[in-house]
Design an enzyme around this catalytic site. Sequence first.
Site, mmCIF file in Angstrom:
data_model
loop_
_atom_site.group_PDB
_atom_site.id
_atom_site.type_symbol
_atom_site.label_atom_id
_atom_site.label_comp_id
_atom_site.label_asym_id
_atom_site.label_seq_id
_atom_site.Cartn_x
_atom_site.Cartn_y
_atom_site.Cartn_z
ATOM 1 N N GLY A 178 79.342 69.522 -56.316
ATOM 2 C CA GLY A 178 78.343 69.714 -57.356
ATOM 3 C C GLY A 178 78.768 70.843 -58.274
ATOM 4 C CD GLN A 188 78.194 76.528 -59.990
ATOM 5 O OE1 GLN A 188 77.812 75.363 -59.985
ATOM 6 N NE2 GLN A 188 78.906 77.032 -58.995
ATOM 7 C CB CYS A 214 78.305 78.510 -53.985
ATOM 8 S SG CYS A 214 77.939 78.500 -55.750
ATOM 9 C CG LEU A 215 82.704 74.889 -56.580
ATOM 10 C CD1 LEU A 215 82.737 73.847 -57.693
ATOM 11 C CD2 LEU A 215 83.999 74.853 -55.773
ATOM 12 C CG HIS A 243 73.789 74.699 -54.079
ATOM 13 N ND1 HIS A 243 74.324 75.489 -53.078
ATOM 14 C CD2 HIS A 243 74.581 74.906 -55.165
ATOM 15 C CE1 HIS A 243 75.374 76.152 -53.556
ATOM 16 N NE2 HIS A 243 75.559 75.805 -54.811
ATOM 17 C CD GLU A 244 75.014 72.062 -57.865
ATOM 18 O OE1 GLU A 244 75.126 72.971 -58.710
ATOM 19 O OE2 GLU A 244 75.818 71.916 -56.941
ATOM 20 C CG HIS A 246 74.018 77.165 -59.380
ATOM 21 N ND1 HIS A 246 74.576 78.421 -59.230
ATOM 22 C CD2 HIS A 246 74.658 76.375 -58.483
ATOM 23 C CE1 HIS A 246 75.508 78.375 -58.272
ATOM 24 N NE2 HIS A 246 75.572 77.144 -57.802
HETATM 25 O O1 GNR Z 1 81.006 72.151 -53.243
HETATM 26 C C1 GNR Z 1 79.897 72.507 -52.831
HETATM 27 N N1 GNR Z 1 79.551 72.236 -51.549
HETATM 28 C C2 GNR Z 1 78.262 72.425 -51.047
HETATM 29 C C3 GNR Z 1 78.096 72.354 -49.674
HETATM 30 C C4 GNR Z 1 76.837 72.502 -49.124
HETATM 31 C C5 GNR Z 1 75.752 72.713 -49.945
HETATM 32 C C6 GNR Z 1 75.910 72.802 -51.309
HETATM 33 C C7 GNR Z 1 77.155 72.648 -51.867
HETATM 34 S S1 GNR Z 1 77.343 72.720 -53.589
HETATM 35 C C8 GNR Z 1 79.002 73.258 -53.723
HETATM 36 C C9 GNR Z 1 79.456 73.233 -55.176
HETATM 37 C C10 GNR Z 1 78.666 74.241 -55.973
HETATM 38 O O2 GNR Z 1 78.842 75.420 -55.919
HETATM 39 N N2 GNR Z 1 77.704 73.772 -56.721
HETATM 40 O O3 GNR Z 1 76.946 74.618 -57.419
HETATM 41 NI NI NI Z 2 76.926 76.459 -56.276
#
Ligand code: GNR
Ligand code: NI
Length: 179
Positions: A46, A51, A91-92, A133-134, A137
């Site tokens: 995601g 980001q 998270c990236l 999660h997104e 952000h």
């Molecule tokens: O790549 C991602 N893996 C992930 C694993 C578990 C829960 C959420 C994520 S999202 C993350 C990519 C990211 O940072 N998206 O904002």
């Molecule tokens: Ni993230």
Amino acid sequence: MAKLEILTFPDARLRRSAEPVEKVDDKTRQLVDDMLETMYAAPGIGLAAIQVNVPKRVVVIDISDEKNAPLCLINPEILERSGEEQMDEGCLSVPGFYETVTRADRIRMRALDRNGEPFELDTDGLLAVCIQHEIDHLDGRLFVDHISALKRQRIRKKLEKDQRQAAPSSTDSGRRRAI
Ligand code: GNR
Ligand code: NI
């Protein structure tokens, strides 16, 4: 298509609240394509526009193993949430760290697709976690806000150190402000 640079915690720009997209146009679709390229290259499942330093409510997701099921969410909103689930999240923007986060297990959400058409999605498991999660952000939140302050502090210190080493200072540009 272009690969975009991903901001890293504790960059203050990740703390902004993203603005809704008023019109889904070619510029929006270009952003979506660049975000997909960036997400696949990372690799991640995601990515939120904030980001890549674009404070708009745009998200891309692909949780498929084959990386052939891109999902684009514009102005996403959660309509309903239920249940509880714990999952290890990464998270990236927080590279190298994984922590257990508790979120709703099942959600119903609404968003616009890449053509500006509204759609609803009822989902659970990894996709539901990823969407939450997104959307975090887009509101300036990171998964580290859901863990203990002690763990968050440890992650921040380590990433600040990594960033100092990655960008040695000519003046003091290698120094990163603490938040
Ligand atoms: O790549 C991602 N893996 C992930 C694993 C578990 C829960 C959420 C994520 S999202 C993350 C990519 C990211 O940072 N998206 O904002
Ligand atoms: Ni993230």
